[in-house]
Write an enzyme that holds these catalytic residues in place. Structure first.
Site, PDB file in Angstrom:
ATOM      1  N   ARG A  93      15.909   5.791   4.255  1.00  0.00           N
ATOM      2  CA  ARG A  93      15.301   6.033   3.225  1.00  0.00           C
ATOM      3  C   ARG A  93      15.636   7.095   2.164  1.00  0.00           C
ATOM      4  O   ARG A  93      15.662   7.289   1.050  1.00  0.00           O
ATOM      5  CB  ARG A  93      13.571   5.779   3.419  1.00  0.00           C
ATOM      6  CG  ARG A  93      12.746   6.081   2.164  1.00  0.00           C
ATOM      7  CD  ARG A  93      11.279   5.941   2.729  1.00  0.00           C
ATOM      8  NE  ARG A  93      10.234   6.499   1.684  1.00  0.00           N
ATOM      9  CZ  ARG A  93       9.096   6.633   1.783  1.00  0.00           C
ATOM     10  NH1 ARG A  93       8.338   6.355   2.952  1.00  0.00           N
ATOM     11  NH2 ARG A  93       8.215   6.823   0.729  1.00  0.00           N
ATOM     12  N   ASN A 147       8.437  -3.440   3.529  1.00  0.00           N
ATOM     13  CA  ASN A 147       8.908  -3.413   2.169  1.00  0.00           C
ATOM     14  C   ASN A 147      10.392  -3.711   1.911  1.00  0.00           C
ATOM     15  O   ASN A 147      11.061  -3.594   2.907  1.00  0.00           O
ATOM     16  CB  ASN A 147       8.501  -2.006   1.774  1.00  0.00           C
ATOM     17  CG  ASN A 147       7.225  -2.041   1.258  1.00  0.00           C
ATOM     18  OD1 ASN A 147       6.764  -2.770   0.579  1.00  0.00           O
ATOM     19  ND2 ASN A 147       6.481  -0.621   1.419  1.00  0.00           N
ATOM     20  N   CYS A 169      -0.129  -5.464   0.950  1.00  0.00           N
ATOM     21  CA  CYS A 169       0.209  -4.228   0.237  1.00  0.00           C
ATOM     22  C   CYS A 169      -1.364  -3.473   0.195  1.00  0.00           C
ATOM     23  O   CYS A 169      -2.417  -4.288   0.219  1.00  0.00           O
ATOM     24  CB  CYS A 169       0.850  -4.513  -0.973  1.00  0.00           C
ATOM     25  SG  CYS A 169       0.909  -2.646  -1.746  1.00  0.00           S
ATOM     26  N   HIS A 199       3.823  -4.616  -5.946  1.00  0.00           N
ATOM     27  CA  HIS A 199       4.165  -3.182  -6.802  1.00  0.00           C
ATOM     28  C   HIS A 199       4.195  -3.324  -8.099  1.00  0.00           C
ATOM     29  O   HIS A 199       5.129  -2.421  -8.773  1.00  0.00           O
ATOM     30  CB  HIS A 199       5.104  -2.559  -6.037  1.00  0.00           C
ATOM     31  CG  HIS A 199       5.025  -1.943  -4.712  1.00  0.00           C
ATOM     32  ND1 HIS A 199       5.712  -1.309  -4.062  1.00  0.00           N
ATOM     33  CD2 HIS A 199       3.543  -2.084  -3.968  1.00  0.00           C
ATOM     34  CE1 HIS A 199       5.002  -0.775  -2.985  1.00  0.00           C
ATOM     35  NE2 HIS A 199       4.043  -1.422  -2.795  1.00  0.00           N
ATOM     36  N   TYR A 253       2.565   1.546  -9.277  1.00  0.00           N
ATOM     37  CA  TYR A 253       3.889   1.636  -9.388  1.00  0.00           C
ATOM     38  C   TYR A 253       4.330   1.342 -11.057  1.00  0.00           C
ATOM     39  O   TYR A 253       5.437   1.303 -11.413  1.00  0.00           O
ATOM     40  CB  TYR A 253       4.438   0.511  -8.536  1.00  0.00           C
ATOM     41  CG  TYR A 253       4.366   1.222  -7.247  1.00  0.00           C
ATOM     42  CD1 TYR A 253       5.456   1.459  -6.591  1.00  0.00           C
ATOM     43  CD2 TYR A 253       3.245   0.844  -6.326  1.00  0.00           C
ATOM     44  CE1 TYR A 253       5.626   2.144  -5.275  1.00  0.00           C
ATOM     45  CE2 TYR A 253       3.477   1.369  -5.143  1.00  0.00           C
ATOM     46  CZ  TYR A 253       4.566   2.144  -4.376  1.00  0.00           C
ATOM     47  OH  TYR A 253       4.466   2.408  -3.171  1.00  0.00           O
TER      48      TYR A 253
END
Ligand code: NAD
Ligand code: G6P
Ligand code: MN
Length: 433
Positions: A93, A147, A169, A199, A253
């Site tokens: 990440r 995700n 989520c 998102h 988001y």
């Protein structure tokens, strides 16, 4: 009794999942929980697994938590499989976030270039898991959290040909917690309708007399300071004109799309000072695992609330309990569209309000979206479909098309360089490319 297998069991979120099951034991009699991880996560799963067992031991219920690196053993005859794994762990990440940032673009865990590479890494693994499930637990439900949750769920349906899946989520959970408070109401006094993608969804709210109260919530959003924004998202006010015009409430988001300039500037500032979100999360994670090592700790510590995914167990455990006892609870889930959002194909995955029962999600029809949101949605779904296709086929040109259509990726040679660098950085986790 119910057998649960949790893939990515070494996650620091696991105590939250245990808390959710303990709370619901009366309607969901769990017998055994199998936490599955890989060698790289062995230490984590051992620490958090022991902590999970202590939580059950402190409860009135007799549940055994098994820790294993053998996925097949865990999946055998499982009733529910939950997925919360992170391929390449936080190191991956960090690369998703830092490499685009180096070139002045935002690479987030589920959005922009970073989110696309997380999909490239995650889709092959979820499809392997589905193949295992076909052999070892063909009647089980897959409850996905990994995700990018919407794209991963779409891959399961489209390429895994597995329909017994629900993608989840915590963002809609948080909205439905904070907004009743804003209006001084109880959660059951408001009726929600969500539509869009993971998102990338909007919602409308009515009271129990059918009166639309969306505008009242919009007004409150510009008064108090509690917005219910997940911890990982820079909390700035949305452009009010946009909310007034569409008469819907966006999700957190959407800041990346409605205010790309501001969110990018904020992210780049953080990268230079306190580090990327993954670097910040790494510290929180280290602190959490220090706490989990304490043999006297047998409840979920407060500090877990620092993670963006707080309250995810409300979605996970509630959907499992609703399927198990055919409760028909209304939740927001990623599931096959089937006409709920007529602006998108019926066979693609959307994130919508749905009643969850014994046969899965029965979607609430949302109807057509306003012009601007329809446009966004169709572009975003095209990006998702291209990303998943590239993840499955390993086709470079398809990946570049996905990059080019992504609204958060500025097209051109810099974008292609970012993509090439990410391919090199992640080569160990991209077997298809
Ligand atoms: P993490 O870095 O702690 O990873 C969880 C575990 O997955 C690790 O212990 C790791 O070793 C393990 N893992 C990696 N590859 C694996 C594999 N092939 N098989 C089994 N285990 C594997 O991650 P985290 O921060 O706890 O997040 C876990 C996942 O959940 C991520 O994908 C994250 O994006 C997602 N998440 C989703 C939501 C949501 O709203 N849907 C909320 C929070 C987190
Ligand atoms: C929530 C999202 C998750 C996301 C997470 C990031 O907003 O719903 O999908 O992965 O937060 O949280 P973190 O603490 O890892 O940055
Ligand atoms: Mn999420």
């Amino acid at each position: 009794g119910v057998k649960i297998a949790t893939i990515g069991g070494g996650s620091s979120y696991t105590p939250e999942l245990m808390e959710g099951f303990i709370k619901r034991y009366d309607e969901l009699p769990v017998r055994e929980i199998w936490l599955v991880d890989i060698e790289a996560g062995r230490e984590k799963v051992e620490i958090v697994g022991a902590m999970a067992q202590r939580m059950w031991d402190a409860s009135p219920y007799d549940v055994k938590v098994h820790i294993t690196l053998d996925r097949e053993e865990a999946l055998k005859d499982a009733d529910f499989v939950t997925t919360q794994f992170r391929v390449g762990l936080l190191e991956a990440r960090i690369k998703d976030e830092r490499i685009p940032a180096y070139y002045g673009m935002l690479g987030q865990e589920t959005n922009g270039a970073g989110g696309m590479f997380k999909a490239f890494r995650t889709v092959p693994i979820i499809l392997d898991i589905v193949e295992d499930m076909k052999r070892l637990c063909p009647d089980a439900w897959l409850i996905n959290f990994a995700n990018p949750s919407g794209m991963v769920t779409e891959a399961v349906v489209r390429y895994g040909k597995w329909d017994k899946v629900i993608g989840l989520c915590n963002v809609p959970v948080m909205a439905q917690m904070i907004e009743p408070e804003m209006l001084g109401k109880q959660p059951d006094e408001l009726i929600y309708k969500f539509a869009g993608l993971n998102h990338f969804h909007w919602h409308k709210v009515a009271d129990t007399h059918g009166k639309n109260v969306t505008q009242e919530i919009i007004n409150k959003m510009y008064e108090g300071d509690e917005t219910g924004m997940p911890k990982n998202i820079h909390d700035i006010p949305f452009p009010r004109e946009i909310l007034e015009q569409m008469q819907m409430i966006p999700c957190g988001y959407h800041h990346y799309y409605y205010q790309e300039e501001e969110t990018l500037a904020h992210a780049l500032e953080e990268y230079k000072t306190i580090g990327t979100r993954a670097q910040q999360v790494k510290k929180t994670e280290t602190e959490l695992f220090e706490l989990y090592k304490d043999p006297n700790l047998d409840y979920k510590p407060e500090q877990l609330g620092q993670r963006g995914g707080a309250y995810y167990s409300d979605a996970a455990c509630e959907s499992i309990a609703s399927i198990y006892s055919n409760k028909n609870t209304q939740l927001v889930v990623s599931t096959k569209n089937d006409g709920a959002v007529p602006d998108l194909p019926a066979d693609c995955v959307v994130e919508v309000s749905a009643y969850i029962g014994g046969q899965g999600a029965r979607n609430v029809a949302f109807g057509e979206l306003p012009t601007a949101e329809r446009g966004w949605l169709q572009v975003m779904k095209a990006m998702e479909l291209l990303t998943i296709e590239a993840a499955v086929t390993g086709d470079y040109n398809t990946a570049l098309q996905a990059f080019t259509i992504n609204p958060m990726v500025r097209s051109g040679k810099t974008a292609q360089r970012i993509m090439d660098e990410l391919f090199i950085a992640h080569k160990d986790h991209l077997p298809n490319f």
